[in-house]
Design an enzyme around this catalytic site. Structure first.
Site, mmCIF file in Angstrom:
data_model
loop_
_atom_site.group_PDB
_atom_site.id
_atom_site.type_symbol
_atom_site.label_atom_id
_atom_site.label_comp_id
_atom_site.label_asym_id
_atom_site.label_seq_id
_atom_site.Cartn_x
_atom_site.Cartn_y
_atom_site.Cartn_z
ATOM 1 N N LEU A 129 0.862 -1.178 0.000
ATOM 2 C CA LEU A 129 0.000 0.000 0.000
ATOM 3 C C LEU A 129 0.900 1.230 0.000
ATOM 4 O O LEU A 129 1.857 1.310 0.775
ATOM 5 C CB LEU A 129 -0.899 -0.018 1.242
ATOM 6 N N ASP A 130 0.602 2.191 -0.873
ATOM 7 C CA ASP A 130 1.432 3.396 -0.977
ATOM 8 C C ASP A 130 1.610 4.069 0.374
ATOM 9 O O ASP A 130 0.721 4.032 1.231
ATOM 10 C CB ASP A 130 0.792 4.399 -1.942
#
Length: 359
Positions: A129-130
């Site tokens: 996840l960024d």
């Protein structure tokens, strides 16, 4: 006088063992000194102090035993659960934070555990996840690290807020603005009318700032170093559903359900281009990953304890068929299932208590 001198000597020793026992010991010695011989009083005082020391030693043993029990429980954890990733840290950084909290709670590494030649804690995450995003991050522990790829092959769901009229090099709010275009004539109907073009089986070009790799290094790492990086070719991805939830220019909010390998940042950027403008992601939340939902399954950081994770593993085990736990799946090459696992081995023979191997 002999009784007083004897008591003074004993109390001086007791201060080093347990200062709390001093007042009670003094009263006991004084009372005994008035009705007993100095020898008897001294013996009684010594017995009281010895009992206090034994109690303190017992408490210390209980504390050590408690840590040992927690360490045993930690090393026995196995399965898959989810945590709530906040904005800011990368998925790898969050995994390290989780690992450190668990090891600290269990008092590991410690002399108790370095006596055992091989004690290994395996922990990893699946589905990067960024750093600018928040939401569900699935964690595998023990044998669960081998289950991540198989278990995360399902769809994911995101709530994304895009900003029209502004493009960045990272395609989100963390990057440098590379382009600005007018957006004042774009309407809600304009956005809704083009969403069908981005639904179903489509082709998508991944962003340059991503976990995809070139020559063994992440594209995002190469970009940050200033290296020249060519965009990866467009590849097939799947969008199961896409809807506009809100539109308050320049901001628009999307509800997206997609398959693996899909980039929300690329979607928002492509929508901006389709509208003859540009756009970048302002906020991004992953609300579901596979069967794990943000509301029901993701543990906040204050719940990152051995007991809470044990309960979560039991709760989440019902999400999958039992035979899935027996499968051994290898992580695919850099794609949507960017897999990060750490193997922490406590090994006395090598003289190292925290040997980390990343695969």
């Amino acid at each position: 006088m002999e009784a007083t001198e004897a008591a003074a000597v004993v109390l001086s020793s007791s201060l080093q063992t347990d200062a709390v026992l001093v007042p009670e010991t003094a009263e006991t010695v004084a009372a005994m000194a008035t009705g007993a011989s100095a020898k008897a009083a001294a013996a009684a005082a010594a017995a009281v102090v010895a009992a206090g020391a034994a109690g303190a030693a017992g408490a210390g043993s209980e504390a050590v035993g408690s840590k040992a029990a927690l360490a045993t429980k930690l090393l026995s954890l196995s399965g898959v659960f989810a945590v709530h990733k906040p904005k800011g840290p990368t998925s790898a950084e969050l995994l390290n934070r989780l690992k450190e909290k668990l090891l600290a709670e269990a008092g590991m590494p410690s002399p108790e555990w370095t006596k055992r030649k091989k004690q290994t804690l395996k922990i990893g995450h699946g589905g990067t996840l960024d750093s600018a995003a928040r939401g569900v991050l699935v964690i595998g522990i023990g044998r669960g690290t081998k289950m991540l790829t198989s278990m995360l092959s399902g769809s994911k769901r995101y709530i994304a807020t895009g900003e029209l009229g502004k493009a960045t090099d990272t395609l989100d709010s963390t990057g440098k603005v590379t382009e600005e275009k007018p957006y004042d004539k774009i309407t809600q109907e304009d956005i809704e009318s083009i969403l069908q073009k981005f639904t179903g089986n489509i082709m998508q070009v991944p962003p340059l700032y991503s976990a995809l790799k070139k020559d063994g290094q992440r594209l995002s790492t190469l970009m940050k170093r200033g290296a020249t990086v060519e965009a990866k070719p467009a590849r097939p991805v799947t969008v199961y559903s896409l809807s506009l939830q809100n539109f308050q220019p320049p901001f628009f909010t999307l509800d997206v359900e997609c398959g693996g390998g899909f980039y929300i940042r690329s979607l928002v950027s492509d929508i901006g281009k389709e509208l003859s403008s540009c756009a970048s992601v302002l906020e991004l939340t992953r609300t579901r990953q596979g069967p794990f939902t943000l509301e029901e399954h993701a543990l906040p950081e204050d719940k990152w304890t051995i007991d809470a994770i044990a309960q979560s593993l039991e709760h989440c085990s019902a999400l999958f068929p039992a035979e899935l736990a027996l499968k051994k799946s290898k992580p695919k090459e850099s794609n949507e299932q960017a897999l990060s696992c750490e193997y922490i081995t406590f090994n006395e023979t090598k003289g190292e208590n925290d040997i980390i191997k990343t695969v």
